[in-house]
Motif scaffolding. Structure first.
Motif, PDB file in Angstrom:
ATOM      1  N   MET A 133       0.844  -1.180   0.000  1.00  0.00           N
ATOM      2  CA  MET A 133       0.000   0.000   0.000  1.00  0.00           C
ATOM      3  C   MET A 133       0.882   1.231   0.000  1.00  0.00           C
ATOM      4  O   MET A 133       1.883   1.309   0.699  1.00  0.00           O
ATOM      5  CB  MET A 133      -0.871  -0.022   1.257  1.00  0.00           C
ATOM      6  CG  MET A 133      -1.968   0.998   1.240  1.00  0.00           C
ATOM      7  SD  MET A 133      -2.995   0.778   2.704  1.00  0.00           S
ATOM      8  CE  MET A 133      -3.507   2.442   2.973  1.00  0.00           C
ATOM      9  N   ALA A 134       0.509   2.194  -0.809  1.00  0.00           N
ATOM     10  CA  ALA A 134       1.315   3.404  -0.915  1.00  0.00           C
ATOM     11  C   ALA A 134       1.136   4.268   0.315  1.00  0.00           C
ATOM     12  O   ALA A 134       0.035   4.690   0.646  1.00  0.00           O
ATOM     13  CB  ALA A 134       0.919   4.187  -2.158  1.00  0.00           C
ATOM     14  N   VAL A 135       2.251   4.478   1.017  1.00  0.00           N
ATOM     15  CA  VAL A 135       2.221   5.229   2.265  1.00  0.00           C
ATOM     16  C   VAL A 135       3.531   6.017   2.320  1.00  0.00           C
ATOM     17  O   VAL A 135       4.550   5.545   1.796  1.00  0.00           O
ATOM     18  CB  VAL A 135       2.066   4.224   3.438  1.00  0.00           C
ATOM     19  CG1 VAL A 135       3.047   4.490   4.549  1.00  0.00           C
ATOM     20  CG2 VAL A 135       0.640   4.190   3.954  1.00  0.00           C
ATOM     21  N   PRO A 136       3.551   7.239   2.873  1.00  0.00           N
ATOM     22  CA  PRO A 136       4.816   7.955   2.979  1.00  0.00           C
ATOM     23  C   PRO A 136       5.872   7.107   3.686  1.00  0.00           C
ATOM     24  O   PRO A 136       5.562   6.399   4.651  1.00  0.00           O
ATOM     25  CB  PRO A 136       4.459   9.196   3.801  1.00  0.00           C
ATOM     26  CG  PRO A 136       3.029   9.411   3.545  1.00  0.00           C
ATOM     27  CD  PRO A 136       2.434   8.039   3.362  1.00  0.00           C
ATOM     28  N   LYS A 137       7.095   7.170   3.209  1.00  0.00           N
ATOM     29  CA  LYS A 137       8.176   6.302   3.667  1.00  0.00           C
ATOM     30  C   LYS A 137       8.322   6.284   5.187  1.00  0.00           C
ATOM     31  O   LYS A 137       8.504   5.240   5.801  1.00  0.00           O
ATOM     32  CB  LYS A 137       9.454   6.816   3.030  1.00  0.00           C
ATOM     33  CG  LYS A 137      10.605   5.864   2.998  1.00  0.00           C
ATOM     34  CD  LYS A 137      11.738   6.541   2.259  1.00  0.00           C
ATOM     35  CE  LYS A 137      12.937   5.668   2.138  1.00  0.00           C
ATOM     36  NZ  LYS A 137      14.003   6.370   1.419  1.00  0.00           N
ATOM     37  N   ARG A 138       8.292   7.449   5.812  1.00  0.00           N
ATOM     38  CA  ARG A 138       8.562   7.534   7.249  1.00  0.00           C
ATOM     39  C   ARG A 138       7.429   6.983   8.091  1.00  0.00           C
ATOM     40  O   ARG A 138       7.591   6.782   9.287  1.00  0.00           O
ATOM     41  CB  ARG A 138       8.819   8.994   7.637  1.00  0.00           C
ATOM     42  CG  ARG A 138      10.099   9.552   7.052  1.00  0.00           C
ATOM     43  CD  ARG A 138      10.201  11.048   7.254  1.00  0.00           C
ATOM     44  NE  ARG A 138      10.048  11.397   8.640  1.00  0.00           N
ATOM     45  CZ  ARG A 138       9.389  12.458   9.073  1.00  0.00           C
ATOM     46  NH1 ARG A 138       8.811  13.260   8.197  1.00  0.00           N
ATOM     47  NH2 ARG A 138       9.284  12.723  10.351  1.00  0.00           N
ATOM     48  N   ARG A 139       6.279   6.765   7.500  1.00  0.00           N
ATOM     49  CA  ARG A 139       5.133   6.273   8.276  1.00  0.00           C
ATOM     50  C   ARG A 139       5.179   4.757   8.480  1.00  0.00           C
ATOM     51  O   ARG A 139       4.405   4.229   9.260  1.00  0.00           O
ATOM     52  CB  ARG A 139       3.809   6.644   7.586  1.00  0.00           C
ATOM     53  CG  ARG A 139       3.605   8.114   7.366  1.00  0.00           C
ATOM     54  CD  ARG A 139       3.541   8.888   8.665  1.00  0.00           C
ATOM     55  NE  ARG A 139       2.397   8.520   9.483  1.00  0.00           N
ATOM     56  CZ  ARG A 139       1.219   9.147   9.456  1.00  0.00           C
ATOM     57  NH1 ARG A 139       1.045  10.181   8.650  1.00  0.00           N
ATOM     58  NH2 ARG A 139       0.236   8.759  10.228  1.00  0.00           N
ATOM     59  N   VAL A 140       6.046   4.118   7.769  1.00  0.00           N
ATOM     60  CA  VAL A 140       6.122   2.660   7.899  1.00  0.00           C
ATOM     61  C   VAL A 140       7.134   2.301   8.983  1.00  0.00           C
ATOM     62  O   VAL A 140       8.303   2.657   8.881  1.00  0.00           O
ATOM     63  CB  VAL A 140       6.541   2.016   6.553  1.00  0.00           C
ATOM     64  CG1 VAL A 140       6.640   0.509   6.691  1.00  0.00           C
ATOM     65  CG2 VAL A 140       5.548   2.390   5.473  1.00  0.00           C
ATOM     66  N   SER A 141       6.683   1.606  10.012  1.00  0.00           N
ATOM     67  CA  SER A 141       7.591   1.228  11.092  1.00  0.00           C
ATOM     68  C   SER A 141       8.570   0.163  10.614  1.00  0.00           C
ATOM     69  O   SER A 141       8.325  -0.532   9.625  1.00  0.00           O
ATOM     70  CB  SER A 141       6.800   0.695  12.277  1.00  0.00           C
ATOM     71  OG  SER A 141       6.231  -0.548  11.955  1.00  0.00           O
TER      72      SER A 141
END
Ligand SMILES: [Zn+2]
Length: 64
Positions: free
Chosen positions: A1-9
């Motif tokens: 899923m496309a999510v801003p890079k920094r939001r992914v733990s």
């Protein structure tokens, strides 16, 4: 899923990447000469394909 890079733990990123590994190459052994061959391939060493088999590819003698 496309999510801003920094939001992914890091844990989530790791879980996603846990499927990224490569599988080792499967090899089997020639029934005739025992050398390692790739499945569904003619044996490089003796030129035979399977147990009942005939010589599919004539093997040239090595020149000295
Ligand atoms: Zn062989």
């Amino acid at each position: 899923m496309a999510v801003p890079k920094r939001r992914v733990s890091h844990a989530r990123q790791g879980k996603r990447r846990s499927h990224h590994h490569l599988k080792p190459r499967q090899n089997t052994y020639c029934h005739r000469c025992g050398s390692a061959i790739l499945p569904h391939y003619v044996c490089w060493n003796c030129g035979y394909y399977n147990i009942q088999g005939k010589e599919v590819v004539a093997v040239e003698e090595e020149e000295k």
